[in-house]
Design an enzyme around this catalytic site. Structure first.
Site, PDB file in Angstrom:
ATOM      1  N   LEU A 152      -1.306  -1.824  13.887  1.00  0.00           N
ATOM      2  CA  LEU A 152      -0.552  -2.003  15.137  1.00  0.00           C
ATOM      3  C   LEU A 152      -0.779  -0.818  16.072  1.00  0.00           C
ATOM      4  O   LEU A 152      -0.090  -0.665  17.072  1.00  0.00           O
ATOM      5  CB  LEU A 152       0.953  -2.148  14.830  1.00  0.00           C
ATOM      6  CG  LEU A 152       1.340  -3.412  14.061  1.00  0.00           C
ATOM      7  CD1 LEU A 152       2.796  -3.347  13.590  1.00  0.00           C
ATOM      8  CD2 LEU A 152       1.112  -4.651  14.923  1.00  0.00           C
ATOM      9  N   TYR A 208       2.827  10.086  -0.305  1.00  0.00           N
ATOM     10  CA  TYR A 208       3.721   9.639   0.768  1.00  0.00           C
ATOM     11  C   TYR A 208       5.147  10.109   0.434  1.00  0.00           C
ATOM     12  O   TYR A 208       5.754   9.661  -0.540  1.00  0.00           O
ATOM     13  CB  TYR A 208       3.694   8.121   0.920  1.00  0.00           C
ATOM     14  CG  TYR A 208       2.396   7.566   1.515  1.00  0.00           C
ATOM     15  CD1 TYR A 208       1.467   8.390   2.147  1.00  0.00           C
ATOM     16  CD2 TYR A 208       2.115   6.210   1.449  1.00  0.00           C
ATOM     17  CE1 TYR A 208       0.290   7.879   2.694  1.00  0.00           C
ATOM     18  CE2 TYR A 208       0.944   5.687   1.988  1.00  0.00           C
ATOM     19  CZ  TYR A 208       0.039   6.527   2.604  1.00  0.00           C
ATOM     20  OH  TYR A 208      -1.116   6.010   3.134  1.00  0.00           O
ATOM     21  N   TYR A 247      -5.821   0.194   8.100  1.00  0.00           N
ATOM     22  CA  TYR A 247      -4.516   0.862   8.254  1.00  0.00           C
ATOM     23  C   TYR A 247      -4.225   1.102   9.729  1.00  0.00           C
ATOM     24  O   TYR A 247      -5.117   0.982  10.570  1.00  0.00           O
ATOM     25  CB  TYR A 247      -4.407   2.115   7.395  1.00  0.00           C
ATOM     26  CG  TYR A 247      -5.170   3.367   7.762  1.00  0.00           C
ATOM     27  CD1 TYR A 247      -4.793   4.166   8.846  1.00  0.00           C
ATOM     28  CD2 TYR A 247      -6.221   3.801   6.968  1.00  0.00           C
ATOM     29  CE1 TYR A 247      -5.457   5.344   9.133  1.00  0.00           C
ATOM     30  CE2 TYR A 247      -6.901   4.987   7.252  1.00  0.00           C
ATOM     31  CZ  TYR A 247      -6.515   5.753   8.344  1.00  0.00           C
ATOM     32  OH  TYR A 247      -7.170   6.923   8.633  1.00  0.00           O
ATOM     33  N   ASP A 298       0.844  -1.194   0.000  1.00  0.00           N
ATOM     34  CA  ASP A 298       0.000   0.000   0.000  1.00  0.00           C
ATOM     35  C   ASP A 298       0.880   1.244   0.000  1.00  0.00           C
ATOM     36  O   ASP A 298       1.777   1.386   0.825  1.00  0.00           O
ATOM     37  CB  ASP A 298      -0.868   0.013   1.265  1.00  0.00           C
ATOM     38  CG  ASP A 298      -1.718   1.271   1.342  1.00  0.00           C
ATOM     39  OD1 ASP A 298      -2.737   1.337   0.629  1.00  0.00           O
ATOM     40  OD2 ASP A 298      -1.359   2.198   2.098  1.00  0.00           O
TER      41      ASP A 298
HETATM   42  N1  LIG Z   1      -5.569   5.724   4.109  1.00  0.00           N
HETATM   43  C1  LIG Z   1      -5.056   6.458   5.067  1.00  0.00           C
HETATM   44  O1  LIG Z   1      -5.554   7.564   5.371  1.00  0.00           O
HETATM   45  C2  LIG Z   1      -3.866   5.940   5.842  1.00  0.00           C
HETATM   46  C3  LIG Z   1      -3.481   6.581   7.035  1.00  0.00           C
HETATM   47  C4  LIG Z   1      -2.397   6.057   7.741  1.00  0.00           C
HETATM   48  C5  LIG Z   1      -1.716   4.932   7.258  1.00  0.00           C
HETATM   49  N2  LIG Z   1      -2.098   4.360   6.085  1.00  0.00           N
HETATM   50  C6  LIG Z   1      -1.371   3.161   5.540  1.00  0.00           C
HETATM   51  O2  LIG Z   1      -1.298   2.175   6.561  1.00  0.00           O
HETATM   52  C7  LIG Z   1       0.073   1.827   6.790  1.00  0.00           C
HETATM   53  C8  LIG Z   1       0.288   1.406   8.224  1.00  0.00           C
HETATM   54  O3  LIG Z   1      -0.178   2.379   9.125  1.00  0.00           O
HETATM   55  P1  LIG Z   1       0.782   3.112  10.199  1.00  0.00           P
HETATM   56  O4  LIG Z   1       2.161   3.210   9.683  1.00  0.00           O
HETATM   57  O5  LIG Z   1       0.059   4.347  10.595  1.00  0.00           O
HETATM   58  O6  LIG Z   1       0.703   2.182  11.482  1.00  0.00           O
HETATM   59  P2  LIG Z   1       1.169   0.715  11.924  1.00  0.00           P
HETATM   60  O7  LIG Z   1       1.440  -0.148  10.787  1.00  0.00           O
HETATM   61  O8  LIG Z   1       0.147   0.299  12.934  1.00  0.00           O
HETATM   62  O9  LIG Z   1       2.519   1.030  12.732  1.00  0.00           O
HETATM   63  C9  LIG Z   1       3.712   1.330  12.081  1.00  0.00           C
HETATM   64  C10 LIG Z   1       4.778   1.439  13.169  1.00  0.00           C
HETATM   65  O10 LIG Z   1       4.945   0.160  13.790  1.00  0.00           O
HETATM   66  C11 LIG Z   1       6.317  -0.190  13.844  1.00  0.00           C
HETATM   67  N3  LIG Z   1       6.348  -1.651  13.742  1.00  0.00           N
HETATM   68  C12 LIG Z   1       5.936  -2.414  12.692  1.00  0.00           C
HETATM   69  N4  LIG Z   1       6.072  -3.719  12.984  1.00  0.00           N
HETATM   70  C13 LIG Z   1       6.576  -3.780  14.226  1.00  0.00           C
HETATM   71  C14 LIG Z   1       6.948  -4.857  15.083  1.00  0.00           C
HETATM   72  N5  LIG Z   1       6.815  -6.136  14.709  1.00  0.00           N
HETATM   73  N6  LIG Z   1       7.463  -4.564  16.315  1.00  0.00           N
HETATM   74  C15 LIG Z   1       7.593  -3.275  16.710  1.00  0.00           C
HETATM   75  N7  LIG Z   1       7.251  -2.207  15.954  1.00  0.00           N
HETATM   76  C16 LIG Z   1       6.752  -2.467  14.721  1.00  0.00           C
HETATM   77  C17 LIG Z   1       6.945   0.529  12.691  1.00  0.00           C
HETATM   78  O11 LIG Z   1       8.292   0.828  12.948  1.00  0.00           O
HETATM   79  P3  LIG Z   1       9.492   0.076  12.163  1.00  0.00           P
HETATM   80  O12 LIG Z   1       9.495   0.636  10.763  1.00  0.00           O
HETATM   81  O13 LIG Z   1      10.697   0.451  12.929  1.00  0.00           O
HETATM   82  O14 LIG Z   1       9.185  -1.387  12.215  1.00  0.00           O
HETATM   83  C18 LIG Z   1       6.134   1.837  12.649  1.00  0.00           C
HETATM   84  O15 LIG Z   1       6.678   2.767  13.573  1.00  0.00           O
HETATM   85  C19 LIG Z   1       0.842   3.078   6.351  1.00  0.00           C
HETATM   86  O16 LIG Z   1       2.186   2.802   6.058  1.00  0.00           O
HETATM   87  C20 LIG Z   1       0.052   3.477   5.109  1.00  0.00           C
HETATM   88  O17 LIG Z   1       0.436   2.667   4.008  1.00  0.00           O
HETATM   89  C21 LIG Z   1      -3.186   4.823   5.374  1.00  0.00           C
END
Ligand SMILES: NC(=O)c1ccc[n+]([C@@H]2O[C@H](COP(=O)([O-])OP(=O)(O)OC[C@H]3O[C@@H](n4cnc5c(N)ncnc54)[C@H](OP(=O)(O)O)[C@@H]3O)[C@@H](O)[C@H]2O)c1
Length: 322
Positions: A242, A100, A239, A95
């Site tokens: 975590l 971004y 999204y 995604d």
């Molecule tokens: N449509 C929308 O409006 C929207 C909004 C927000 C996000 N998104 C999409 O959703 C994706 C994910 O959302 P998000 O980045 O907000 O939140 P997330 O996936 O819940 O959390 C990401 C965070 O978790 C850490 N992480 C991942 N796996 C881990 C593990 N096994 N242990 C410890 N820490 C871990 C990552 O750091 P590390 O990199 O250090 O692992 C990062 O800081 C985004 O990248 C984007 O593609 C869409």
């Protein structure tokens, strides 16, 4: 399309190379044994591992987000390696969005998908301020150029616009679909009322998904948006599964206790919970190869009724667990 399914021997070798534990390996081998899915390297018939799109396409239940990739959080080579490992472990949905890092996420992803485009389910997004005139087509072309590909599997409207604009947006998406630039389209951050309005415009029912925030500590979508999508057989893309950067779940004690019984990480339990229904795709982001390996294990975890009860009690959500 299923060219890249590995033999059991190849899969064992790749697990060993990525340092997965023996119980994890055997669980994933069981998953691999029944894999037969477009664009996935690890999936099973078990509900929750894959999700059916309205057009019948089978999508891996676990993908990879990328909103902070390409921005220097981790070295670019490490982030690329993290994505590659995720793909090899079955997280073949990626995604991204044109906005971004001003396109840097898409550029980084282009290096990862080069040479293996046909095994990836690629999702990108257009912004509400890009819609006027032929803006959707131009935004899509720019994303395709940055990604180094000639089609997207799914193109999403990143945030809602007034419902008076829905018919124009749908027409723009449908033109791209007819031209073969996108295979499907969807929306993001829509509530159930907006989904109703969308379904009232011509071809609005062709919407493939609604991408919304969903995690154990953010269950707000359950009574309305999630149940609306379920009633309409439309998968939800979760999204921040975590909890997102500011509310990360990975240190939670209840998750750690359940994780110990499954010999996996707290993150894997949190993700297994998000994808438990078979109607939700989770897109955790990580630029860390070690974290991606932990996350991929969620594809092979079956949470028990007791686990689910414990999680409901610990994370009841604002409206109570559903
Ligand atoms: N449509 C929308 O409006 C929207 C909004 C927000 C996000 N998104 C999409 O959703 C994706 C994910 O959302 P998000 O980045 O907000 O939140 P997330 O996936 O819940 O959390 C990401 C965070 O978790 C850490 N992480 C991942 N796996 C881990 C593990 N096994 N242990 C410890 N820490 C871990 C990552 O750091 P590390 O990199 O250090 O692992 C990062 O800081 C985004 O990248 C984007 O593609 C869409």
């Amino acid at each position: 399309m299923i060219k890249h399914l590995l033999s059991r021997r190849q899969f064992n070798a790749s697990c060993a190379a990525f340092g997965l534990s023996l119980p994890t390996m055997s669980a994933m081998v069981a998953v691999k044994g029944s894999a037969r899915v477009l664009g996935t390297g690890a999936a099973s018939k078990t509900a929750g591992r894959t999700v059916k799109a309205p057009d019948g396409t089978t999508i891996p239940a676990l993908g990879q987000g990328s909103s902070h990739l390409g921005l220097g959080r981790h070295p670019p080579a490490v982030e690329e390696e993290a994505l590659r490992i995720g793909i090899s472990l079955g997280m073949t949905l990626i995604d991204t969005s044109g906005n971004y890092g001003n396109g840097r996420s898409e550029e980084l992803i282009s290096h990862v998908i080069a040479g293996q485009r046909d095994r990836i389910f690629l999702v990108s997004k257009v912004e509400p301020n890009q819609l006027s005139g032929d803006g959707i087509a131009r935004a899509c072309e720019a994303s395709l150029a940055r990604l180094g590909t000639d089609y997207l599997d799914l193109y999403l409207l990143h945030s809602p616009v007034p419902s008076t604009q829905f018919s124009g947006v749908v027409a723009g998406f449908e033109q791209l679909r007819t031209a073969g630039k996108i295979r499907a389209w969807g929306v993001s951050n829509f509530n159930s009322g907006q989904m109703e309005d969308l379904f009232r415009v011509p071809d609005g029912h062709r919407c493939a998904t609604n991408q919304v925030p969903y995690s154990l500590n953010y269950r707000h979508i359950e009574p309305a948006a999630l149940s609306w999508c379920k009633q309409h057989n439309m998968p939800v893309m979760a999204y921040s599964p975590l909890g997102g950067d500011n509310n990360l779940l990975v240190g939670d004690r209840t998750l750690a206790q359940i994780a110990a019984t499954h010999d996996c990480s707290a993150a894997a339990v949190a993700l297994a919970w998000v994808i438990r229904s078979g109607n939700v795709i989770a897109i955790p982001e990580s630029g860390s190869p070690a974290h991606v390996k932990e996350n991929a294990v969620a594809l092979s975890i079956a949470l028990t009724p007791r686990d689910l009860q414990t999680l409901d009690a610990a994370f009841p959500g604002p409206f109570g667990a559903t």
